[in-house]
Write an enzyme that holds these catalytic residues in place. Structure first.
Site, mmCIF file in Angstrom:
data_model
loop_
_atom_site.group_PDB
_atom_site.id
_atom_site.type_symbol
_atom_site.label_atom_id
_atom_site.label_comp_id
_atom_site.label_asym_id
_atom_site.label_seq_id
_atom_site.Cartn_x
_atom_site.Cartn_y
_atom_site.Cartn_z
ATOM 1 N N ARG A 30 -3.193 4.642 0.112
ATOM 2 C CA ARG A 30 -3.212 4.473 -1.339
ATOM 3 C C ARG A 30 -3.982 5.583 -2.042
ATOM 4 N NH1 ARG A 30 -4.621 -1.935 -1.525
ATOM 5 N NH2 ARG A 30 -2.684 -2.729 -0.622
ATOM 6 N N ARG A 34 -4.780 3.833 -8.346
ATOM 7 C CA ARG A 34 -5.507 3.452 -9.553
ATOM 8 C C ARG A 34 -6.959 3.904 -9.603
ATOM 9 N NH1 ARG A 34 -4.440 -2.841 -9.623
ATOM 10 N NH2 ARG A 34 -4.405 -2.468 -7.370
ATOM 11 N N ARG A 43 0.239 6.272 -15.324
ATOM 12 C CA ARG A 43 0.650 4.859 -15.306
ATOM 13 C C ARG A 43 0.665 4.258 -16.716
ATOM 14 N NH1 ARG A 43 2.240 0.483 -15.155
ATOM 15 N NH2 ARG A 43 1.989 -1.141 -13.573
ATOM 16 N N ASP A 79 6.681 2.222 -2.582
ATOM 17 C CA ASP A 79 6.181 0.893 -2.254
ATOM 18 C C ASP A 79 6.904 0.399 -1.014
ATOM 19 O OD1 ASP A 79 4.491 -1.472 -3.528
ATOM 20 O OD2 ASP A 79 6.326 -2.347 -2.698
ATOM 21 N N TYR A 155 7.355 -11.169 2.718
ATOM 22 C CA TYR A 155 7.593 -11.092 1.277
ATOM 23 C C TYR A 155 8.928 -11.726 0.903
ATOM 24 C CZ TYR A 155 3.583 -8.056 0.389
ATOM 25 O OH TYR A 155 2.309 -7.563 0.251
#
Length: 359
Positions: A30, A34, A43, A79, A155
């Site tokens: 990652r 963020r 973003r 992703d 998922y």
């Protein structure tokens, strides 16, 4: 892999192949995300899916941490669930996490899923790979990735994240044949998707088994490892993987109970989370694979001196051969970017080999 590399090849690729390196390479799961102000600025003008689906934006955020820290590898911004919509699943990404609008709960739903052509259905990923490689200009290898079959199944069956995985385990234990039918479709999708990324130009691939740690050792072998091996075997036979000697990384979050089997995945590199010391993993899996990891992401909240101490501890336990420094999971959104810099500098300084002239 047979050692034919030279010292001019990237540190990361040489470490994946357990070849000599001037210092331990480092990248961070990652790392485009963020915690970086530059990422947040992008973003602010685009949704998460927009970033994944727009090659120019995916390229911009992939390159940000390379420009900022000079990591030894870049990882494609995407992703692990991006391959599910082409299979027939409806997915959205609200702030609380991914949501599957039509979760798979029975054999009929499994039978409706397709194994898509990745180039035809995800051309934006392949174009992002090409644009990122142009932007990298050889500064670092590019890692492609996908979710592992078992993690994708969790998922798809749960409809998103879960704490108990009741629907997933209900399928595994209530209808094992249906579970394997679903896992096979996921595995074929993942293998084709990763092969397409290699053909587009990635230099290595990582398979993320983020939720395999919910399984007992026997069930890990049956439902997670079995189908990860299927993917890896398919990749091993792919001409582009063979010709370019593309390393394959398999990361299981919560790998400690499975060490007896972990090394049999067929991967070149095994990812190690922070819940077990990396020297114990090496002792269990042997010297035939490289290891990647395994700093607790929470350590980045510590003072710089403590970050440096813990980096040194991992480097000492991992040794100089066949180790890629990484976090034990993805960097957390509130990590201080300057603490990331401390970690990167510590790895470079503490792992430098005496007399080395490398970077």
């Amino acid at each position: 892999m047979t050692s034919t590399s030279t010292a001019t090849e990237p540190l990361f690729l040489r470490a994946c192949r357990r070849e000599p390196v001037e210092r331990t390479p480092i990248w961070m799961m990652r790392q485009a995300g963020r915690y970086l102000p530059a990422y947040r600025a992008v973003r602010a003008r685009a949704s998460f899916l927009d970033l994944c689906h727009t090659p120019e934006l995916a390229t911009e955020v992939t390159l940000q941490p390379i420009d900022e820290y000079g990591f030894d590898a870049a990882i494609l911004f995407s992703d692990i669930l991006i391959s599910l919509p082409p299979m027939g699943l409806e997915i959205s990404f609200p702030d609380k996490g991914p949501v599957i609008g039509n979760p798979v709960r029975d054999r009929a739903a499994i039978d409706r899923l397709v194994v898509p052509d990745p180039v035809a259905t995800m051309p934006f990923v392949m174009e992002a790979v090409r644009q990122i490689q142009r932007g990298l200009r050889g500064r670092a290898p590019l890692i492609g990735f996908a979710g592992a079959p078992f993690t994708l199944v969790t998922y798809a069956v749960e409809g998103g994240g879960s704490k108990e995985y009741a629907h997933t385990k209900g399928l595994l234990f209530g209808d094992p044949a249906a579970a394997h039918a679903l896992l096979e479709k996921m595995a074929d999708t993942v293998a084709a998707y990763l092969a397409a990324q290699v053909e587009a130009g990635v230099d290595a691939v990582q398979i993320f088994d983020s939720w395999a740690g919910i399984l007992s050792p026997a069930d890990f072998d049956e439902y997670a490892l079995r189908w990860a091996r299927h993917v890896i075997a398919r990749l091993r036979a792919h001409p582009a993987v063979v010709a370019r000697r593309v390393p394959i990384i398999y990361f299981v979050n919560g790998c400690a109970p499975y060490l007896d089997a972990y090394a049999s995945s067929g991967a070149d590199v095994l990812g190690v989370d922070w819940r077990i010391d990396i020297d114990r993993v090496r002792a269990a899996v042997g010297d035939g694979v490289a290891l990647q990891g395994n700093l607790d992401p929470g350590v980045l909240y510590a003072p710089p001196a403590e970050i440096r101490r813990r980096v040194g501890d991992i480097l000492a336990k991992a040794g100089p051969v066949g180790h890629i420094f990484n976090l034990g999971h993805g960097v957390q959104p509130h990590a201080d970017p300057e603490h990331v810099r401390v970690m990167v500098q510590a790895v470079r300084e503490l792992s430098a080999r005496p007399g080395s002239t490398g970077p």
